[in-house]
Design an enzyme around this catalytic site. Structure first.
Site, mmCIF file in Angstrom:
data_model
loop_
_atom_site.group_PDB
_atom_site.id
_atom_site.type_symbol
_atom_site.label_atom_id
_atom_site.label_comp_id
_atom_site.label_asym_id
_atom_site.label_seq_id
_atom_site.Cartn_x
_atom_site.Cartn_y
_atom_site.Cartn_z
ATOM 1 N N ASP A 53 8.869 11.396 -5.352
ATOM 2 C CA ASP A 53 8.220 10.989 -6.604
ATOM 3 C C ASP A 53 6.700 11.037 -6.550
ATOM 4 O O ASP A 53 6.117 11.598 -5.627
ATOM 5 C CB ASP A 53 8.752 9.655 -7.115
ATOM 6 C CG ASP A 53 8.876 8.634 -6.018
ATOM 7 O OD1 ASP A 53 7.961 8.587 -5.194
ATOM 8 O OD2 ASP A 53 9.889 7.912 -5.988
ATOM 9 N N LYS A 75 7.620 11.666 -12.774
ATOM 10 C CA LYS A 75 7.471 11.429 -14.219
ATOM 11 C C LYS A 75 7.941 12.681 -14.946
ATOM 12 O O LYS A 75 7.594 13.787 -14.548
ATOM 13 C CB LYS A 75 5.986 11.195 -14.565
ATOM 14 C CG LYS A 75 5.412 9.915 -13.972
ATOM 15 C CD LYS A 75 5.393 8.802 -15.004
ATOM 16 C CE LYS A 75 5.265 7.439 -14.390
ATOM 17 N NZ LYS A 75 3.938 7.067 -13.966
ATOM 18 N N MET A 189 1.024 -2.521 -8.271
ATOM 19 C CA MET A 189 1.295 -2.175 -9.686
ATOM 20 C C MET A 189 0.594 -3.147 -10.627
ATOM 21 O O MET A 189 1.209 -3.720 -11.528
ATOM 22 C CB MET A 189 2.819 -2.212 -9.949
ATOM 23 C CG MET A 189 3.571 -1.191 -9.137
ATOM 24 S SD MET A 189 5.321 -1.193 -9.485
ATOM 25 C CE MET A 189 5.879 -2.522 -8.456
HETATM 26 N N1 SAH Z 1 6.779 1.242 -1.805
HETATM 27 C C1 SAH Z 1 5.375 1.314 -2.014
HETATM 28 C C2 SAH Z 1 4.936 0.579 -3.256
HETATM 29 C C3 SAH Z 1 5.534 1.128 -4.510
HETATM 30 S S1 SAH Z 1 4.938 0.319 -5.951
HETATM 31 C C4 SAH Z 1 4.660 0.794 -0.760
HETATM 32 O O1 SAH Z 1 5.286 0.212 0.119
HETATM 33 O O2 SAH Z 1 3.461 1.020 -0.659
HETATM 34 C C5 SAH Z 1 3.598 1.357 -6.390
HETATM 35 C C6 SAH Z 1 2.296 0.637 -6.198
HETATM 36 O O3 SAH Z 1 1.906 0.694 -4.844
HETATM 37 C C7 SAH Z 1 1.133 1.226 -6.954
HETATM 38 O O4 SAH Z 1 1.116 0.811 -8.292
HETATM 39 C C8 SAH Z 1 -0.040 0.668 -6.179
HETATM 40 O O5 SAH Z 1 -0.252 -0.670 -6.521
HETATM 41 C C9 SAH Z 1 0.504 0.690 -4.759
HETATM 42 N N2 SAH Z 1 0.064 1.865 -4.021
HETATM 43 C C10 SAH Z 1 0.832 2.782 -3.443
HETATM 44 N N3 SAH Z 1 0.094 3.702 -2.788
HETATM 45 C C11 SAH Z 1 -1.191 3.341 -2.967
HETATM 46 C C12 SAH Z 1 -2.438 3.869 -2.545
HETATM 47 N N4 SAH Z 1 -2.503 4.972 -1.787
HETATM 48 N N5 SAH Z 1 -3.565 3.229 -2.896
HETATM 49 C C13 SAH Z 1 -3.516 2.106 -3.637
HETATM 50 N N6 SAH Z 1 -2.372 1.576 -4.073
HETATM 51 C C14 SAH Z 1 -1.221 2.167 -3.752
#
Ligand code: SAH
Length: 531
Positions: A53, A75, A189
């Site tokens: 994704d 998306k 998020m």
């Molecule tokens: N499973 C993922 C999180 C999924 S929810 C994890 O463990 O990281 C998606 C959210 O993760 C985004 O909205 C943001 O808040 C955060 N996120 C993921 N990658 C990111 C990045 N490189 N920089 C900042 N926020 C990030």
């Protein structure tokens, strides 16, 4: 007896797996491909199909082998997310075809990744699975911003919270409890609900002076950090134009980034380069640039296909061996060297029969990388021109050879024409044998992503190590505004090819990866930093 039974059930399990396939639910980390786990990297190389994704970076996509099928479930057009139910169905459908399915998710699959729901769907259909945890953004993104989520002097816990609003628009967050915990708060998020989150914390008694930060696209070359306080973060974040994906961090540790920041300070920190190269070449350049802090997307726009069996080569070697006059063996690429030796092995031809004929063989190499590849096989080239170019190589050999000597060139099918005239003018007896052909290819997934990044000016430069990599890149990209691309080229000939497409060109001083790296650092490095 026990063992036998065991074997039978093992075999049966193997049989079942062949029929139903299996799903690996794996985390891909927060963006920097270096933060991929060893297991996830192995699976990327061996999966039949990869379901991924939006959070998967181009750097990661570039690691997917060309022949691997990919399904994007980020998306839909129009920005609607693919419904979870549909993703579950895709996983079940692909596994039922007997495939090895890699479900690749950003960060860790169980941290707000809906990984649990996907497993439930698989269990419902009796599909075997494994889970490969990933490095979660909730810890890694702060780390790359110089913020330790815990610190003995400031906090003894950290808490990861979703800022995603419920269907009715409200947040499901108990702000009073969070404030009482006194730990570091990590909101994922959360960009669109920033105002409500910060307001909720202050209403529950948190001081507006509590340090806070918002961290955008952490661990990638485009990472940005805004540090402020709970009272001022919203305004500061808006001023900087912070967008998703980003995390909001609240707690005293946020103030440490002023002192502990590091990622952007590396000599090539915050820079992103696209490396085009034939697939067989080792990525020495990628390693050097990464060591300097750059993010590197490797796009093998061309790959080489050995011509095998190669009868003309065998005949030419036998003929060269019986030559009474002086003779030469000429290589024009590291790939050529490697294919040459593979082919000798294939033909069961001993190196002594090639080198020790009636007269000794002298060896020509176009540049230092080719000479280094020869050294790996115990051969030191006699002639390596100072400048990397086929014409220079021809002139260098002509300068050392006597008329009538035999020159056997082993190289690509459509090698540069500039090599031959100086040799022929000198009256040498030239035999030009193709060893491999160049095939143009690039995966559509990567192509789309790279086109998008070029349009947005997210790629600082593209590197080219031969005219064919330029042409391969251009074929892959098709219509695009090449004048926006800064091409760092290994030599004049490569630069000429890049110029034909209207790219802005820069040329390395010497034909070596060290020199390419030096040029890139000179152009894009942070001044005042030693490398
Ligand atoms: N499973 C993922 C999180 C999924 S929810 C994890 O463990 O990281 C998606 C959210 O993760 C985004 O909205 C943001 O808040 C955060 N996120 C993921 N990658 C990111 C990045 N490189 N920089 C900042 N926020 C990030």
């Amino acid at each position: 007896m026990m063992t036998e039974n065991h074997n039978i059930s093992d075999n049966k399990a193997a049989e079942d797996m062949k029929m139903t396939g299996k799903v690996w639910l794996a985390g891909a980390g927060p963006g920097d491909a270096g933060l991929l786990t060893v297991r996830a990297a192995e699976l990327i190389g061996t999966a039949d199909v990869i379901v991924y994704d939006a959070l998967i970076s181009a750097e990661l996509l570039s690691r997917i082998p060309h022949e691997t099928e990919t399904i994007y479930v980020g998306k839909h057009a129009g920005n609607h997310p693919v419904p979870q139910e549909e993703i579950n169905q895709i996983l079940v459908r692909e596994a039922k075809k007997g495939k090895k399915v890699l479900r690749l998710k950003g960060g860790d699959p169980f941290v707000f990744g809906r990984g649990g729901e996907e497993l439930e769907a698989l269990i419902g259909e009796g599909i075997p699975f494994e889970v490969v945890p990933g490095i979660t953004s909730s810890v890694a993104v702060p780390a790359y911003a110089g913020i330790p989520v815990t610190h003995r002097d400031f906090t003894s816990s950290f808490h990861v919270i979703t800022g995603h609003a419920r269907k009715d628009g409200t947040l499901n967050i108990d702000f009073e409890s969070l404030v009482r915990l006194n730990g570091t708060l990590v909101f994922l998020m959360s960009v669109s609900s920033m105002e409500r989150i910060l307001g909720g914390l202050m209403d529950a008694g948190m001081s507006p002076d509590m340090p806070a930060a918002v961290l955008e696209r952490g661990t990638t070359a485009r990472q940005r950090r805004v540090t402020a306080t709970v009272g001022t973060l919203k305004e500061e974040s808006e001023r900087a134009g912070i967008r998703t994906p980003a995390i909001i961090l609240v707690g005293k540790v946020c103030a440490l980034s002023k002192e502990l920041h590091w990622a952007e300070d590396r000599p090539l920190g915050g820079r992103q380069f696209l490396l085009t190269r034939p697939r067989r070449n080792s990525s020495v350049l990628a390693g050097m640039l990464k060591d300097l802090g750059a993010q590197v997307i490797e796009m093998p726009a061309i790959h080489t296909e050995p011509i095998s069996p190669n009868e003309p080569l065998q005949e030419a070697l036998v003929r060269s061996g019986s030559e009474e006059r002086g003779r030469w063996l000429v290589f024009t690429s590291p790939v050529g060297v490697s294919v040459f030796f593979d082919e000798l092995k294939e033909m069961k031809m001993d190196l002594r029969s090639v080198l020790c004929g009636k007269s000794p063989v002298r060896i020509g190499a176009i540049g230092s990388a080719t000479a280094a590849a020869l050294e790996e096989h115990g051969l030191i080239a006699d002639v390596v021109p100072g400048t990397y170019s086929a014409g220079e190589l021809g002139r260098a050999i002509a300068g050392k050879a006597e008329p009538g000597e035999h020159v056997l060139i082993v190289r690509a099918e459509k090698g540069s024409e500039e090599l031959l005239p100086p040799l022929e003018e000198k009256g040498l007896d030239v035999c030009d044998i193709p060893l491999y052909r160049t095939v143009y290819e690039v995966s559509p997934v990567l192509r789309r992503e790279v086109a998008h990044m070029l349009e947005n000016g997210e790629i600082d430069a593209v590197t080219f190590t031969s005219g064919s990599t330029v042409r391969g890149f251009a074929r892959a990209m098709g219509e695009t505004d090449y004048s926006r691309i800064c091409a760092v080229c290994i030599g004049e000939q490569t630069a000429r090819a890049a110029k034909e497409y209207g790219m802005h060109i820069e040329i390395a001083e010497e034909a070596s990866m060290d020199s390419m790296t030096e040029k890139i650092t000179e152009l894009f490095g942070r001044s005042g930093q030693s490398i």
